[in-house]
Design a protein around this motif. Structure first.
Motif, mmCIF file in Angstrom:
data_model
loop_
_atom_site.group_PDB
_atom_site.id
_atom_site.type_symbol
_atom_site.label_atom_id
_atom_site.label_comp_id
_atom_site.label_asym_id
_atom_site.label_seq_id
_atom_site.Cartn_x
_atom_site.Cartn_y
_atom_site.Cartn_z
ATOM 1 N N PRO A 140 36.509 -28.566 52.497
ATOM 2 C CA PRO A 140 35.712 -27.497 51.920
ATOM 3 C C PRO A 140 36.102 -26.161 52.535
ATOM 4 O O PRO A 140 36.568 -26.117 53.672
ATOM 5 C CB PRO A 140 34.275 -27.879 52.274
ATOM 6 N N PRO A 141 35.953 -25.072 51.789
ATOM 7 C CA PRO A 141 36.324 -23.770 52.344
ATOM 8 C C PRO A 141 35.346 -23.338 53.432
ATOM 9 O O PRO A 141 34.210 -23.802 53.476
ATOM 10 C CB PRO A 141 36.253 -22.840 51.143
ATOM 11 N N LEU A 142 35.787 -22.449 54.276
ATOM 12 C CA LEU A 142 34.920 -21.880 55.307
ATOM 13 C C LEU A 142 33.973 -20.899 54.629
ATOM 14 O O LEU A 142 34.407 -19.940 53.997
ATOM 15 C CB LEU A 142 35.766 -21.175 56.370
ATOM 16 N N GLN A 143 32.684 -21.181 54.703
ATOM 17 C CA GLN A 143 31.684 -20.362 54.029
ATOM 18 C C GLN A 143 31.539 -19.017 54.737
ATOM 19 O O GLN A 143 31.555 -18.943 55.956
ATOM 20 C CB GLN A 143 30.332 -21.080 54.016
ATOM 21 N N ARG A 144 31.355 -17.946 53.968
ATOM 22 C CA ARG A 144 31.158 -16.608 54.509
ATOM 23 C C ARG A 144 30.034 -15.925 53.744
ATOM 24 O O ARG A 144 29.722 -16.275 52.620
ATOM 25 C CB ARG A 144 32.433 -15.774 54.386
ATOM 26 N N PHE A 204 22.381 -16.639 67.330
ATOM 27 C CA PHE A 204 22.465 -16.037 68.660
ATOM 28 C C PHE A 204 21.982 -16.939 69.785
ATOM 29 O O PHE A 204 22.000 -16.553 70.936
ATOM 30 C CB PHE A 204 21.707 -14.705 68.723
ATOM 31 N N ILE A 205 21.535 -18.156 69.483
ATOM 32 C CA ILE A 205 20.997 -19.044 70.515
ATOM 33 C C ILE A 205 21.771 -20.343 70.572
ATOM 34 O O ILE A 205 22.347 -20.695 71.591
ATOM 35 C CB ILE A 205 19.490 -19.332 70.279
ATOM 36 N N TYR A 247 26.389 -16.025 60.740
ATOM 37 C CA TYR A 247 25.785 -16.244 62.049
ATOM 38 C C TYR A 247 25.717 -17.710 62.459
ATOM 39 O O TYR A 247 25.780 -18.025 63.643
ATOM 40 C CB TYR A 247 24.369 -15.658 62.079
ATOM 41 N N VAL A 248 25.519 -18.592 61.495
ATOM 42 C CA VAL A 248 25.367 -20.017 61.808
ATOM 43 C C VAL A 248 26.196 -20.863 60.847
ATOM 44 O O VAL A 248 26.470 -20.469 59.719
ATOM 45 C CB VAL A 248 23.890 -20.481 61.758
ATOM 46 N N GLY A 300 31.961 -16.606 67.755
ATOM 47 C CA GLY A 300 30.563 -16.379 68.088
ATOM 48 C C GLY A 300 29.563 -17.067 67.178
ATOM 49 O O GLY A 300 28.358 -16.941 67.373
ATOM 50 N N MET A 301 30.040 -17.802 66.194
ATOM 51 C CA MET A 301 29.126 -18.451 65.255
ATOM 52 C C MET A 301 28.414 -19.622 65.930
ATOM 53 O O MET A 301 29.028 -20.430 66.605
ATOM 54 C CB MET A 301 29.882 -18.943 64.023
#
Length: 96
Positions: free
Chosen positions: A19-23, A94-95, A29-30, A87-88
């Motif tokens: 599957p493609p990398l979702q954006r 962010f946690i 962020y996640v 950073g995802m």
């Protein structure tokens, strides 16, 4: 309606090697924003009802979906390597 759209979307990628990398949206962020949404729905239900059953659903939803999100993140990191944003997070922005 949403299930039909998701089924159609998944069918399109059924014949591709990966599957493609979702954006876009929370995918920035996640890895699994749909898991985050489900957990937030149950947490909202728990807050609204203020019952032990509601809080149990919220807790067990998190306990079930968080390890799956971590595994999905590991799979995407292995599959896409340097294309995968460093950073995802897996499920909680962010946690975690």
């Amino acid at each position: 309606m949403i299930n039909r759209l998701c089924s159609a979307f998944n069918f399109c990628f059924q014949f591709e090697p990966a599957p493609p990398l979702q954006r876009g949206g929370l995918f920035e962020y996640v890895t699994c924003p749909h898991y985050l949404g489900e957990w937030l729905e149950w947490t909202g239900f728990a807050v609204a009802t203020q019952t032990r059953a509601g809080w149990a659903f919220a807790f067990w939803t998190l306990a079930n979906l968080l390890p799956r999100a971590v595994a999905s993140r590991a799979w995407y990191r292995d599959k896409f390597g340097p294309k995968y944003p460093a950073g995802m997070r897996a499920m909680i922005p962010f946690i975690w």
